[in-house]
Design an enzyme around this catalytic site. Structure first.
Site, PDB file in Angstrom:
ATOM      1  N   ASP A  73      16.787  58.907   4.999  1.00 46.93           N
ATOM      2  CA  ASP A  73      16.644  57.615   5.679  1.00 46.93           C
ATOM      3  C   ASP A  73      16.039  56.619   4.699  1.00 46.93           C
ATOM      4  O   ASP A  73      14.828  56.638   4.456  1.00 46.93           O
ATOM      5  CB  ASP A  73      15.706  57.746   6.878  1.00 46.93           C
ATOM      6  CG  ASP A  73      16.232  58.666   7.963  1.00 46.93           C
ATOM      7  OD1 ASP A  73      16.958  58.179   8.833  1.00 46.93           O
ATOM      8  OD2 ASP A  73      15.894  59.872   7.941  1.00 46.93           O
ATOM      9  N   ARG A  81      12.189  56.622   2.657  1.00 45.39           N
ATOM     10  CA  ARG A  81      11.787  57.945   2.146  1.00 45.39           C
ATOM     11  C   ARG A  81      11.526  57.897   0.634  1.00 45.39           C
ATOM     12  O   ARG A  81      10.672  58.616   0.134  1.00 45.39           O
ATOM     13  CB  ARG A  81      12.857  58.989   2.454  1.00 45.39           C
ATOM     14  CG  ARG A  81      13.284  59.080   3.906  1.00 45.39           C
ATOM     15  CD  ARG A  81      12.156  59.490   4.830  1.00 45.39           C
ATOM     16  NE  ARG A  81      12.651  59.661   6.189  1.00 45.39           N
ATOM     17  CZ  ARG A  81      12.044  59.236   7.282  1.00 45.39           C
ATOM     18  NH1 ARG A  81      10.894  58.605   7.182  1.00 45.39           N
ATOM     19  NH2 ARG A  81      12.567  59.431   8.470  1.00 45.39           N
ATOM     20  N   ARG A 145      12.986  47.508  12.215  1.00 43.12           N
ATOM     21  CA  ARG A 145      14.118  48.254  11.657  1.00 43.12           C
ATOM     22  C   ARG A 145      15.467  47.587  11.927  1.00 43.12           C
ATOM     23  O   ARG A 145      16.472  47.998  11.335  1.00 43.12           O
ATOM     24  CB  ARG A 145      14.132  49.672  12.235  1.00 43.12           C
ATOM     25  CG  ARG A 145      12.900  50.479  11.869  1.00 43.12           C
ATOM     26  CD  ARG A 145      12.854  51.801  12.597  1.00 43.12           C
ATOM     27  NE  ARG A 145      13.937  52.692  12.194  1.00 43.12           N
ATOM     28  CZ  ARG A 145      14.230  53.818  12.831  1.00 43.12           C
ATOM     29  NH1 ARG A 145      13.564  54.167  13.929  1.00 43.12           N
ATOM     30  NH2 ARG A 145      15.208  54.585  12.389  1.00 43.12           N
ATOM     31  N   HIS A 188      12.048  60.157  20.218  1.00 41.52           N
ATOM     32  CA  HIS A 188      11.400  61.270  19.524  1.00 41.52           C
ATOM     33  C   HIS A 188      10.491  62.035  20.484  1.00 41.52           C
ATOM     34  O   HIS A 188      10.273  63.238  20.322  1.00 41.52           O
ATOM     35  CB  HIS A 188      10.544  60.766  18.349  1.00 41.52           C
ATOM     36  CG  HIS A 188      11.344  60.355  17.154  1.00 41.52           C
ATOM     37  ND1 HIS A 188      11.897  59.118  17.035  1.00 41.52           N
ATOM     38  CD2 HIS A 188      11.684  61.042  16.036  1.00 41.52           C
ATOM     39  CE1 HIS A 188      12.537  59.043  15.871  1.00 41.52           C
ATOM     40  NE2 HIS A 188      12.416  60.191  15.251  1.00 41.52           N
ATOM     41  N   ASP A 258      21.611  62.541  16.197  1.00 42.90           N
ATOM     42  CA  ASP A 258      20.228  62.450  15.745  1.00 42.90           C
ATOM     43  C   ASP A 258      19.651  63.862  15.848  1.00 42.90           C
ATOM     44  O   ASP A 258      20.334  64.790  16.315  1.00 42.90           O
ATOM     45  CB  ASP A 258      19.449  61.450  16.600  1.00 42.90           C
ATOM     46  CG  ASP A 258      18.314  60.773  15.841  1.00 42.90           C
ATOM     47  OD1 ASP A 258      17.851  61.353  14.841  1.00 42.90           O
ATOM     48  OD2 ASP A 258      17.883  59.683  16.253  1.00 42.90           O
TER      49      ASP A 258
END
Length: 341
Positions: A73, A81, A145, A188, A258
């Site tokens: 990512d 990252r 984002r 998440h 995902d």
């Protein structure tokens, strides 16, 4: 059909990633810089320095005979990252890019991102975001984002960024279909329902990039959207992945889930059922990052593979469904590696 994670910034003989690539033949590896199942500190997982990362990806490709997707990512901003502390350039967030709204600026940072990913040996960027910006979305808007609340701006800047990635032979996995930007909670940590907040215009950026041949992979969202399917979240929904994404929007690339162990899935479904449902819904590749609150389990990829094999034997998955996915994944690997099976 599996994209899996592992621990370590080098490959020791006892590292399970050896078996993932040589015995299981997984199609993808996903890299992180923070081990969320361990110390949770920067540089505690796969990415520690630029030099070690380049060596690591080279070793991974060697184990796979060159035929593997290596993903990370690298969105910019808070989700990056390949960070400056490891020897990479700071990148603005998508929100900052959208606010500047300048073609040259977007291309400058897109090329910088692509150059550094290519030098690191990463051939799939799990970016850019095609979600819309909303201030009350904690995991998208709250982290800057998304490029904009204007869907045309989202499509424009994402498209420029994808062009930069393609110029360096890097595939783009755009996300999160059919739109996560209007969510007021984080998948998440639990199942997220966007039924009353989602708008069909959130499909527009996906349609633009699909029509322009820029969506190499599309990542699904673990969200409930009863406007689209009253029973199943998007990742497990044939109505969303096959009827809408494939048939209505005309998408022909790889559908990437995902992480299947996010709480939005495993709190509500047995993994044995979720894997089968996702594949039957139309998912081609399933992420098992092994870097989430459910902990690290070295044998997890092998167990998932056995679940898929058993489901085929029991008639719960049509072998043709697997063949379709493998053809799409092979074609993508052919495209970026030039190494035919």
């Amino acid at each position: 059909m599996l994209m899996v994670g592992f621990k370590g910034d080098s490959i020791t003989p006892d590292n399970p990633v050896n078996g993932y690539l040589t015995d299981l033949g997984v199609g993808g590896i996903i890299l992180f810089d923070v081990d969320l199942t361990g110390s949770r500190t920067l540089g505690s997982r796969n990415i520690t320095t630029a030099e070690r990362l380049t060596k690591l990806t080279s070793e991974l490709k060697k184990l796979a005979g060159g035929r593997v997707l290596i993903a990370a990512d690298q969105e910019g901003g808070r989700v990056q990252r390949l960070k400056p502390r490891y020897g990479y350039s700071p990148l603005p967030s998508a929100r900052q890019i959208g606010e500047i709204d300048n073609r040259d600026t977007t291309l400058f940072y897109g090329k910088l991102m692509a150059d550094e990913l290519a030098a690191a040996g990463i051939n799939v960027n799990l970016a850019p975001e095609l979600d819309i910006h909303r201030d009350d979305c904690p995991v998208i808007g709250g982290l800057d984002r998304a490029y904009s609340s204007d869907v045309e701006k989202v499509a424009y800047h994402a498209g420029l960024t994808v062009d930069c990635l393609h110029d360096k032979g890097i595939l783009a996995a755009v996300k999160h279909f059919p739109g996560h930007g209007s969510a007021t909670s984080d998948s998440h940590y639990g199942l997220t329902d966007v039924t009353t907040t989602w708008s069909p215009e959130e499909l527009i950026p996906f349609k633009h990039l699909i029509d322009n041949g820029q969506a190499d992979l599309i990542m699904t969202a673990h969200i409930f959207n009863r406007q689209l399917d009253p029973d199943m979240p998007a990742t497990l929904s044939k109505r969303v992945l096959t009827d809408l994404l494939r048939n209505e929007l005309g998408y022909k690339g790889i559908i990437l889930s995902d992480d299947m162990y996010m709480q939005g899935i495993i709190d509500n479904y047995r993994i044995e059922d979720a894997v089968v449902d996702a594949i039957n819904a139309g998912a081609d590749m399933l992420i098992m990052g092994n870097n989430i609150s459910t902990g690290f389990e070295p044998d997890r990829p092998a167990r998932i593979a056995r679940i898929i094999v058993q489901a085929v034997k029991e008639g719960r998955i049509d072998p043709k469904r697997l063949a379709e996915s493998n053809q799409r994944i092979d074609a993508a690997i052919d495209r970026i590696t030039g190494i035919k099976q």
